[in-house]
Motif scaffolding. Structure first.
Motif, PDB file in Angstrom:
ATOM      1  N   ASP A 144      63.276  30.837  29.325  1.00  0.00           N
ATOM      2  CA  ASP A 144      62.361  31.157  30.416  1.00  0.00           C
ATOM      3  C   ASP A 144      62.655  32.599  30.827  1.00  0.00           C
ATOM      4  O   ASP A 144      63.739  33.117  30.568  1.00  0.00           O
ATOM      5  CB  ASP A 144      62.589  30.199  31.599  1.00  0.00           C
ATOM      6  CG  ASP A 144      62.345  28.738  31.217  1.00  0.00           C
ATOM      7  OD1 ASP A 144      61.477  28.493  30.355  1.00  0.00           O
ATOM      8  OD2 ASP A 144      63.043  27.863  31.755  1.00  0.00           O
ATOM      9  N   GLN A 145      61.698  33.241  31.457  1.00  0.00           N
ATOM     10  CA  GLN A 145      61.908  34.629  31.875  1.00  0.00           C
ATOM     11  C   GLN A 145      62.908  34.697  33.031  1.00  0.00           C
ATOM     12  O   GLN A 145      62.891  33.850  33.904  1.00  0.00           O
ATOM     13  CB  GLN A 145      60.574  35.257  32.300  1.00  0.00           C
ATOM     14  CG  GLN A 145      59.585  35.418  31.165  1.00  0.00           C
ATOM     15  CD  GLN A 145      60.033  36.399  30.096  1.00  0.00           C
ATOM     16  OE1 GLN A 145      60.876  37.268  30.327  1.00  0.00           O
ATOM     17  NE2 GLN A 145      59.486  36.276  28.895  1.00  0.00           N
ATOM     18  N   GLN A 198      64.612  36.578  29.698  1.00  0.00           N
ATOM     19  CA  GLN A 198      65.203  35.957  28.523  1.00  0.00           C
ATOM     20  C   GLN A 198      66.532  36.602  28.113  1.00  0.00           C
ATOM     21  O   GLN A 198      66.836  37.733  28.481  1.00  0.00           O
ATOM     22  CB  GLN A 198      64.219  36.016  27.352  1.00  0.00           C
ATOM     23  CG  GLN A 198      62.977  35.161  27.583  1.00  0.00           C
ATOM     24  CD  GLN A 198      62.045  35.159  26.388  1.00  0.00           C
ATOM     25  OE1 GLN A 198      61.859  36.164  25.716  1.00  0.00           O
ATOM     26  NE2 GLN A 198      61.457  34.012  26.103  1.00  0.00           N
ATOM     27  N   TYR A 247      70.162  33.269  37.371  1.00  0.00           N
ATOM     28  CA  TYR A 247      69.856  32.969  35.974  1.00  0.00           C
ATOM     29  C   TYR A 247      71.093  32.534  35.189  1.00  0.00           C
ATOM     30  O   TYR A 247      71.216  32.823  34.008  1.00  0.00           O
ATOM     31  CB  TYR A 247      69.211  34.185  35.311  1.00  0.00           C
ATOM     32  CG  TYR A 247      68.013  34.699  36.070  1.00  0.00           C
ATOM     33  CD1 TYR A 247      66.882  33.896  36.251  1.00  0.00           C
ATOM     34  CD2 TYR A 247      68.017  35.970  36.638  1.00  0.00           C
ATOM     35  CE1 TYR A 247      65.783  34.346  36.967  1.00  0.00           C
ATOM     36  CE2 TYR A 247      66.922  36.435  37.348  1.00  0.00           C
ATOM     37  CZ  TYR A 247      65.820  35.623  37.516  1.00  0.00           C
ATOM     38  OH  TYR A 247      64.720  36.076  38.226  1.00  0.00           O
ATOM     39  N   LYS A 248      71.995  31.829  35.847  1.00  0.00           N
ATOM     40  CA  LYS A 248      73.189  31.358  35.145  1.00  0.00           C
ATOM     41  C   LYS A 248      72.837  30.194  34.217  1.00  0.00           C
ATOM     42  O   LYS A 248      72.001  29.359  34.530  1.00  0.00           O
ATOM     43  CB  LYS A 248      74.263  30.915  36.137  1.00  0.00           C
ATOM     44  CG  LYS A 248      75.042  32.073  36.739  1.00  0.00           C
ATOM     45  CD  LYS A 248      76.250  31.571  37.506  1.00  0.00           C
ATOM     46  CE  LYS A 248      77.119  32.739  37.978  1.00  0.00           C
ATOM     47  NZ  LYS A 248      78.298  32.263  38.714  1.00  0.00           N
ATOM     48  N   THR A 288      68.929  39.086  30.248  1.00  0.00           N
ATOM     49  CA  THR A 288      69.827  38.384  31.170  1.00  0.00           C
ATOM     50  C   THR A 288      70.975  37.801  30.362  1.00  0.00           C
ATOM     51  O   THR A 288      70.768  37.171  29.326  1.00  0.00           O
ATOM     52  CB  THR A 288      69.089  37.279  31.958  1.00  0.00           C
ATOM     53  OG1 THR A 288      69.998  36.696  32.895  1.00  0.00           O
ATOM     54  CG2 THR A 288      68.523  36.191  31.062  1.00  0.00           C
ATOM     55  N   TYR A 327      70.144  24.874  35.537  1.00  0.00           N
ATOM     56  CA  TYR A 327      70.584  26.099  34.880  1.00  0.00           C
ATOM     57  C   TYR A 327      69.417  26.756  34.152  1.00  0.00           C
ATOM     58  O   TYR A 327      68.433  26.107  33.804  1.00  0.00           O
ATOM     59  CB  TYR A 327      71.725  25.809  33.898  1.00  0.00           C
ATOM     60  CG  TYR A 327      73.057  25.589  34.578  1.00  0.00           C
ATOM     61  CD1 TYR A 327      73.661  26.619  35.298  1.00  0.00           C
ATOM     62  CD2 TYR A 327      73.709  24.365  34.515  1.00  0.00           C
ATOM     63  CE1 TYR A 327      74.879  26.431  35.934  1.00  0.00           C
ATOM     64  CE2 TYR A 327      74.939  24.176  35.145  1.00  0.00           C
ATOM     65  CZ  TYR A 327      75.507  25.210  35.856  1.00  0.00           C
ATOM     66  OH  TYR A 327      76.719  25.031  36.495  1.00  0.00           O
ATOM     67  N   HIS A 328      69.564  28.052  33.940  1.00  0.00           N
ATOM     68  CA  HIS A 328      68.566  28.853  33.231  1.00  0.00           C
ATOM     69  C   HIS A 328      68.841  28.736  31.732  1.00  0.00           C
ATOM     70  O   HIS A 328      69.962  28.975  31.289  1.00  0.00           O
ATOM     71  CB  HIS A 328      68.679  30.313  33.687  1.00  0.00           C
ATOM     72  CG  HIS A 328      67.659  31.227  33.098  1.00  0.00           C
ATOM     73  ND1 HIS A 328      66.335  31.198  33.461  1.00  0.00           N
ATOM     74  CD2 HIS A 328      67.781  32.210  32.174  1.00  0.00           C
ATOM     75  CE1 HIS A 328      65.680  32.130  32.786  1.00  0.00           C
ATOM     76  NE2 HIS A 328      66.534  32.757  31.995  1.00  0.00           N
ATOM     77  N   ASN A 329      67.832  28.377  30.947  1.00  0.00           N
ATOM     78  CA  ASN A 329      68.082  28.095  29.527  1.00  0.00           C
ATOM     79  C   ASN A 329      68.016  29.331  28.629  1.00  0.00           C
ATOM     80  O   ASN A 329      68.213  29.239  27.415  1.00  0.00           O
ATOM     81  CB  ASN A 329      67.129  27.014  29.011  1.00  0.00           C
ATOM     82  CG  ASN A 329      65.674  27.466  28.944  1.00  0.00           C
ATOM     83  OD1 ASN A 329      65.349  28.622  29.229  1.00  0.00           O
ATOM     84  ND2 ASN A 329      64.793  26.566  28.568  1.00  0.00           N
ATOM     85  N   GLY A 330      67.716  30.494  29.217  1.00  0.00           N
ATOM     86  CA  GLY A 330      67.670  31.720  28.433  1.00  0.00           C
ATOM     87  C   GLY A 330      66.347  31.982  27.749  1.00  0.00           C
ATOM     88  O   GLY A 330      66.118  33.087  27.238  1.00  0.00           O
ATOM     89  N   GLU A 337      73.385  35.309  39.027  1.00  0.00           N
ATOM     90  CA  GLU A 337      72.447  34.490  39.797  1.00  0.00           C
ATOM     91  C   GLU A 337      71.092  35.199  39.880  1.00  0.00           C
ATOM     92  O   GLU A 337      71.046  36.421  39.969  1.00  0.00           O
ATOM     93  CB  GLU A 337      72.995  34.253  41.217  1.00  0.00           C
ATOM     94  CG  GLU A 337      74.292  33.457  41.244  1.00  0.00           C
ATOM     95  CD  GLU A 337      74.126  31.992  40.851  1.00  0.00           C
ATOM     96  OE1 GLU A 337      72.996  31.592  40.492  1.00  0.00           O
ATOM     97  OE2 GLU A 337      75.118  31.270  40.886  1.00  0.00           O
ATOM     98  N   GLY A 377      73.133  35.540  31.278  1.00  0.00           N
ATOM     99  CA  GLY A 377      73.470  34.157  31.601  1.00  0.00           C
ATOM    100  C   GLY A 377      74.556  33.980  32.639  1.00  0.00           C
ATOM    101  O   GLY A 377      74.916  32.856  32.975  1.00  0.00           O
TER     102      GLY A 377
END
Length: 321
Positions: A255-256, A258, A95-96, A88, A250-253, A93, A90
């Motif tokens: 978590d799945q 990745q 997973y931003k 991902t 926000y998605h921290n990168g 959506e 980043g």
């Protein structure tokens, strides 16, 4: 024991990659050099550190811990031949989070043309949209690589040459939910300086640029971004209103699924720095004393992004990296 945040450096940004050969080739094409490789066959992953290292580079010849503007590529064995493995970037959506890394170049038109001629794709070309002074290339994993100009665009539009030795790995952008909390964290806890603010009220977002080192001039001599010639800049992007939404995150990168992994700060005295972070009541992902690796720690920022803390080996020798 004492630690001086003025001696800290924003050392690197870590990105997971599917095929290291393709990724290293891309960043080398951008003028970076593979300055260090760490093989971890027991744990089935390798690390590749790339930085600008020509005689014209900002930290030419320095030990890797005594630099800014490094990109660390992490490869987990087998991903290159796994058709199901996806990263991902980043920017999609839901997973931003992480946004991009940014390279500043001497001649943005020629730099973009060179990438295009080599077959690399773009998220945004110079001619797309209203902003004609920035572009976004795509690396082999779909990560966005912003290109910004070190010189006025109108001065370079009729010049077809670009010198990759003058490039800088300028900044890394992450999105933040609450700009006040994040600015306080990166200034008070991490010791960075707020160098520049770009307000975009019509589009309802602001950009905040922080770094270590001297204060940036309000205006550069040639009228372009006064921090375009730097390395080790952190850009925080805040979209208005997110701080008021209790369910927003926000998605921290890590978590799945990745992608982006962490940023890394190198410090003058690792034990003293971690003791100071303890006094600041940070949230730890990994203390120095946790696990087998006693030479790295990880702090969590307000959005749950990971910040690796490592000793600057030039200032104090700790381990044989």
């Amino acid at each position: 024991m004492a630690t001086d945040t003025a001696k800290y450096k924003f050392n690197h940004s870590m990105l997971r990659v599917k095929d290291p050969k393709q990724s290293v080739k891309f960043y080398e094409f951008l003028g970076m050099k593979l300055i260090k490789t760490m093989k971890n066959p027991d744990a089935k992953f390798d690390l590749y550190y790339l930085a600008y290292d020509s005689p014209k580079a900002a930290s030419h010849g320095n030990h890797w811990t005594d630099r800014e503007g490094i990109i660390e590529l992490t490869h987990n064995y087998g991903t290159e031949s796994d058709p199901e493995y996806n990263i991902t970037n980043g920017n999609t959506e839901p997973y931003k989070g992480f946004g991009h890394v940014c390279v500043s170049v001497d001649n943005i038109q020629a730099a973009c043309q060179r990438l295009e001629d080599a077959g690399y794709k773009f998220q945004k070309k110079l001619t797309d949209g209203r902003m004609r002074s920035i572009a976004f290339a795509l690396d082999p994993n779909g990560y966005w690589v912003e290109l910004i100009a070190q010189n006025p665009v109108e001065q370079t539009e009729n010049v077809n040459e670009t010198d990759i030795q003058t490039y800088r790995m300028n900044h890394t952008m992450i999105r933040v939910k609450d700009h006040e909390k994040s600015l306080n964290f990166y200034q008070d806890v991490m010791g960075m300086k707020l160098q520049r603010i770009s307000e975009n009220k019509d589009a309802k977002f602001n950009l905040y640029f922080l770094s270590y080192g001297p204060d940036a001039p309000k205006q550069s001599s040639n009228g372009v971004n006064p921090i375009a010639d730097r390395e080790g800049v952190l850009e925080l992007t805040w979209n208005y209103g997110t701080e008021n939404d209790a369910n927003f995150k926000y998605h921290n990168g890590n978590d799945q699924p990745q992608g982006f992994g962490h940023i890394c700060i190198t410090v003058d005295d690792l034990d003293a720095a971690c003791s100071r972070f303890e006094d600041k009541k940070v949230t730890w992902k990994k203390r120095l004393t946790d696990g087998r690796m006693k030479d790295i720690a990880f702090v969590l920022d307000p959005d749950n992004y990971w910040i690796e803390i490592v000793q600057n080996e030039k200032l104090k020798q700790r381990c044989n990296w």
